[in-house]
Design a protein around this motif. Structure first.
Motif, mmCIF file in Angstrom:
data_model
loop_
_atom_site.group_PDB
_atom_site.id
_atom_site.type_symbol
_atom_site.label_atom_id
_atom_site.label_comp_id
_atom_site.label_asym_id
_atom_site.label_seq_id
_atom_site.Cartn_x
_atom_site.Cartn_y
_atom_site.Cartn_z
ATOM 1 N N GLY A 286 0.864 -1.183 0.000
ATOM 2 C CA GLY A 286 0.000 0.000 0.000
ATOM 3 C C GLY A 286 0.899 1.230 0.000
ATOM 4 N N TRP A 287 0.572 2.215 -0.838
ATOM 5 C CA TRP A 287 1.432 3.406 -0.908
ATOM 6 C C TRP A 287 1.513 4.114 0.437
ATOM 7 C CZ3 TRP A 287 4.837 3.545 -4.432
ATOM 8 C CH2 TRP A 287 4.575 3.070 -5.721
ATOM 9 N N LEU A 288 0.399 4.127 1.197
ATOM 10 C CA LEU A 288 0.380 4.889 2.453
ATOM 11 C C LEU A 288 0.631 4.005 3.681
ATOM 12 C CD1 LEU A 288 -2.717 7.171 1.713
ATOM 13 C CD2 LEU A 288 -0.288 7.694 1.389
ATOM 14 N N SER A 289 0.797 2.736 3.465
ATOM 15 C CA SER A 289 0.959 1.805 4.593
ATOM 16 C C SER A 289 2.373 1.886 5.180
ATOM 17 C CB SER A 289 0.650 0.389 4.095
ATOM 18 O OG SER A 289 1.576 -0.553 4.578
ATOM 19 N N SER A 290 2.441 2.009 6.505
ATOM 20 C CA SER A 290 3.748 2.142 7.172
ATOM 21 C C SER A 290 4.596 0.892 6.981
ATOM 22 C CB SER A 290 3.553 2.380 8.667
ATOM 23 O OG SER A 290 2.807 3.539 8.859
ATOM 24 N N ALA A 291 3.957 -0.281 7.091
ATOM 25 C CA ALA A 291 4.713 -1.527 6.942
ATOM 26 C C ALA A 291 5.235 -1.662 5.511
ATOM 27 C CB ALA A 291 3.829 -2.715 7.326
ATOM 28 N N SER A 292 4.446 -1.202 4.536
ATOM 29 C CA SER A 292 4.887 -1.260 3.135
ATOM 30 C C SER A 292 6.009 -0.259 2.882
ATOM 31 C CB SER A 292 3.718 -0.932 2.206
ATOM 32 O OG SER A 292 2.637 -1.804 2.415
ATOM 33 N N SER B 206 6.493 -3.300 -8.563
ATOM 34 C CA SER B 206 5.586 -2.735 -7.561
ATOM 35 C C SER B 206 4.142 -3.080 -7.922
ATOM 36 C CB SER B 206 5.795 -1.212 -7.541
ATOM 37 O OG SER B 206 4.650 -0.555 -7.077
ATOM 38 N N VAL B 207 3.452 -3.746 -6.986
ATOM 39 C CA VAL B 207 2.038 -4.078 -7.224
ATOM 40 C C VAL B 207 1.201 -3.425 -6.111
ATOM 41 C CG1 VAL B 207 0.348 -5.919 -7.627
ATOM 42 C CG2 VAL B 207 2.782 -6.321 -8.132
ATOM 43 N N PRO B 208 0.653 -2.230 -6.386
ATOM 44 C CA PRO B 208 -0.147 -1.574 -5.346
ATOM 45 C C PRO B 208 -1.421 -2.370 -5.050
ATOM 46 C CG PRO B 208 0.458 -0.040 -7.102
ATOM 47 C CD PRO B 208 0.784 -1.419 -7.592
ATOM 48 N N VAL B 209 -1.751 -2.448 -3.763
ATOM 49 C CA VAL B 209 -2.941 -3.176 -3.309
ATOM 50 C C VAL B 209 -3.922 -2.140 -2.780
ATOM 51 C CG1 VAL B 209 -3.758 -4.879 -1.613
ATOM 52 C CG2 VAL B 209 -1.521 -5.178 -2.699
ATOM 53 N N ASP B 210 -5.150 -2.160 -3.289
ATOM 54 C CA ASP B 210 -6.150 -1.180 -2.855
ATOM 55 C C ASP B 210 -6.878 -1.711 -1.614
ATOM 56 O OD1 ASP B 210 -8.325 0.523 -2.541
ATOM 57 O OD2 ASP B 210 -8.425 0.954 -4.694
ATOM 58 N N LEU B 211 -6.524 -1.129 -0.451
ATOM 59 C CA LEU B 211 -7.095 -1.621 0.810
ATOM 60 C C LEU B 211 -8.584 -1.285 0.889
ATOM 61 C CD1 LEU B 211 -4.246 -0.706 3.350
ATOM 62 C CD2 LEU B 211 -4.488 -2.737 1.960
ATOM 63 N N GLY B 212 -8.964 -0.134 0.335
ATOM 64 C CA GLY B 212 -10.378 0.281 0.346
ATOM 65 C C GLY B 212 -11.248 -0.711 -0.409
ATOM 66 N N LYS B 213 -10.676 -1.329 -1.443
ATOM 67 C CA LYS B 213 -11.433 -2.335 -2.216
ATOM 68 C C LYS B 213 -11.210 -3.739 -1.660
ATOM 69 C CE LYS B 213 -11.495 0.133 -6.611
ATOM 70 N NZ LYS B 213 -10.610 0.393 -7.752
ATOM 71 N N GLN B 214 -10.559 -3.811 -0.527
ATOM 72 C CA GLN B 214 -10.298 -5.103 0.155
ATOM 73 C C GLN B 214 -9.521 -6.086 -0.721
ATOM 74 O OE1 GLN B 214 -14.156 -6.400 1.964
ATOM 75 N NE2 GLN B 214 -12.819 -7.046 3.626
ATOM 76 N N GLU B 215 -8.636 -5.539 -1.551
ATOM 77 C CA GLU B 215 -7.828 -6.456 -2.372
ATOM 78 C C GLU B 215 -6.918 -7.329 -1.495
ATOM 79 O OE1 GLU B 215 -7.684 -3.738 -6.435
ATOM 80 O OE2 GLU B 215 -5.855 -3.980 -5.278
ATOM 81 N N HIS B 216 -6.609 -6.829 -0.275
ATOM 82 C CA HIS B 216 -5.737 -7.607 0.622
ATOM 83 C C HIS B 216 -6.484 -8.754 1.305
ATOM 84 C CE1 HIS B 216 -7.732 -4.579 2.963
ATOM 85 N NE2 HIS B 216 -7.119 -4.849 4.086
ATOM 86 N N HIS B 217 -7.791 -8.833 1.060
ATOM 87 C CA HIS B 217 -8.555 -9.962 1.601
ATOM 88 C C HIS B 217 -9.001 -10.905 0.479
ATOM 89 C CE1 HIS B 217 -9.466 -6.957 5.050
ATOM 90 N NE2 HIS B 217 -8.399 -7.672 5.331
ATOM 91 N N VAL C 186 -2.862 -8.590 5.489
ATOM 92 C CA VAL C 186 -2.363 -7.211 5.647
ATOM 93 C C VAL C 186 -1.202 -7.017 4.673
ATOM 94 C CG1 VAL C 186 -3.060 -6.835 8.050
ATOM 95 C CG2 VAL C 186 -0.887 -7.957 7.584
ATOM 96 N N VAL C 187 -1.003 -5.764 4.254
ATOM 97 C CA VAL C 187 0.135 -5.478 3.381
ATOM 98 C C VAL C 187 1.346 -5.136 4.249
ATOM 99 C CG1 VAL C 187 -1.136 -4.739 1.329
ATOM 100 C CG2 VAL C 187 -0.684 -3.063 3.137
ATOM 101 N N PRO C 188 2.545 -5.447 3.755
ATOM 102 C CA PRO C 188 2.908 -5.919 2.426
ATOM 103 C C PRO C 188 3.057 -7.436 2.347
ATOM 104 C CG PRO C 188 4.896 -5.337 3.604
ATOM 105 C CD PRO C 188 3.748 -5.141 4.576
ATOM 106 N N ALA C 189 3.262 -7.908 1.095
ATOM 107 C CA ALA C 189 3.696 -9.288 0.861
ATOM 108 C C ALA C 189 4.703 -9.237 -0.281
ATOM 109 C CB ALA C 189 2.520 -10.168 0.492
ATOM 110 N N LEU C 190 5.698 -10.088 -0.153
ATOM 111 C CA LEU C 190 6.725 -10.162 -1.205
ATOM 112 C C LEU C 190 6.571 -11.508 -1.910
ATOM 113 C CD1 LEU C 190 9.344 -8.558 -2.174
ATOM 114 C CD2 LEU C 190 10.628 -10.164 -0.742
ATOM 115 N N LEU C 191 6.558 -11.482 -3.239
ATOM 116 C CA LEU C 191 6.475 -12.716 -4.009
ATOM 117 C C LEU C 191 7.798 -12.910 -4.743
ATOM 118 C CD1 LEU C 191 4.461 -15.000 -4.709
ATOM 119 C CD2 LEU C 191 3.852 -13.681 -6.757
ATOM 120 N N LEU C 192 8.490 -13.983 -4.403
ATOM 121 C CA LEU C 192 9.801 -14.232 -5.021
ATOM 122 C C LEU C 192 9.621 -14.714 -6.456
ATOM 123 C CD1 LEU C 192 11.663 -16.031 -2.085
ATOM 124 C CD2 LEU C 192 11.213 -13.603 -2.441
ATOM 125 N N ASP C 193 10.698 -14.640 -7.217
ATOM 126 C CA ASP C 193 10.626 -15.024 -8.634
ATOM 127 C C ASP C 193 10.206 -16.478 -8.817
ATOM 128 O OD1 ASP C 193 11.259 -12.502 -9.418
ATOM 129 O OD2 ASP C 193 13.414 -12.881 -9.583
#
Ligand SMILES: N[C@@H](CCC(=O)N[C@@H](CS)C(=O)NCC(=O)O)C(=O)O
Length: 247
Positions: free
Chosen positions: A6-12, A28-39, A51-58
């Motif tokens: 999330g652009w505004l997320s402290s953990a991200s 960079s893959v932004p996740v829209d928390l308002g649209k509940q993309e993280h769920h 919760v964001v963030p998540a890292l996906l390895l190659d």
């Protein structure tokens, strides 16, 4: 690798800072928390906590928890080092990061969600709220969403949250007596953990970082902002970003 964030997320923000310090390339893959993309099912497969963030390895393996991701990145690419080399200082660094996770972030979430999520959430019908809650994997975050939608934090609760957030400045002022960076004289994951919170304090209560009362933190904050990684990590002002998204 791909960073779901999330652009505004402290953990991200913490992970973006770490990647930038390392000079590591990522998608960079932004996740829209308002649209509940993280769920969504896809996101929960990467981070079961939703919760964001998540890292996906190659190779397709996922990693969650910002502090764990940062340590992983430091292992993967040791230069420049972002952890003290001796065991004691490394433990001190981890305890500081844990402090920000457990004692500071929950208070910032109260303040941030009251601005970002609450106005929309208060309009949800009971059926809409239930549908959203059913997708949230942890009881703790379900509770937080119920609070925001149905029992908004009071002025007193928000003041208490701000006061606990500001306690970080005092703690850092003390730590910076011993060295120009938070742990063992070198910029580390402890500093990176603090940056997103100090950036928000600079917006919410700039006088808390006044050089007259908190000279060491004020100087630390100046030096942090001069690091190229700070610019690369894209810290938008919270209120400006929310207005731009609403427009
Ligand atoms: N301990 C986790 C905390 C992650 C976290 O709380 N992320 C927040 C944004 S800073 C989030 O995804 N909030 C959305 C929600 O809880 O629904 C980490 O460090 O990765």
């Amino acid at each position: 690798m791909k960073l779901f964030h999330g652009w505004l997320s402290s953990a991200s923000r913490r992970v973006r800072l770490c990647l930038a310090e390392k000079g590591m390339a990522y998608e960079s893959v932004p996740v829209d928390l308002g649209k509940q993309e993280h769920h969504s099912e896809k996101f929960l497969a990467m981070n079961p906590n939703g919760v964001v963030p998540a890292l996906l390895l190659d190779d397709g393996r996922p990693l969650h928890e910002s502090s764990t991701i940062c340590e992983y990145l430091d292992d993967l690419q040791p230069e420049p080092p972002l952890r003290p080399t001796d065991a004691y200082n490394r433990a001190v660094m981890r305890n500081f990061v844990r402090h920000t996770d457990e004692k500071i972030l929950p208070n910032l979430l109260i303040l941030n969600w009251s601005i970002s999520l609450q106005p929309g959430a208060s309009q949800w019908s009971d059926a809409e709220l239930k549908e959203k809650l059913d997708r949230i994997p942890t009881a703790e975050r379900r509770e937080a969403w119920i609070r925001i939608a149905r029992k908004p934090y009071t002025v007193e609760e928000k003041a208490a949250a701000l006061s606990k957030l500001l306690a970080l400045v005092e703690k850092m002022e003390n730590m910076l007596q011993a060295s120009p960076w938070l742990v063992a004289g070198a910029y580390s994951l402890a500093d990176i953990a603090a940056v997103p919170f100090i950036a928000r304090i600079a917006e919410l209560q700039p006088d808390a970082l006044d050089a007259a009362s908190k000279p060491r933190v004020a100087d630390w904050w100046e030096r942090v902002q001069q690091r190229p990684a700070f610019t690369q990590a894209c810290f938008e002002r919270f209120d400006v970003a929310l207005q731009a998204r609403a427009a």
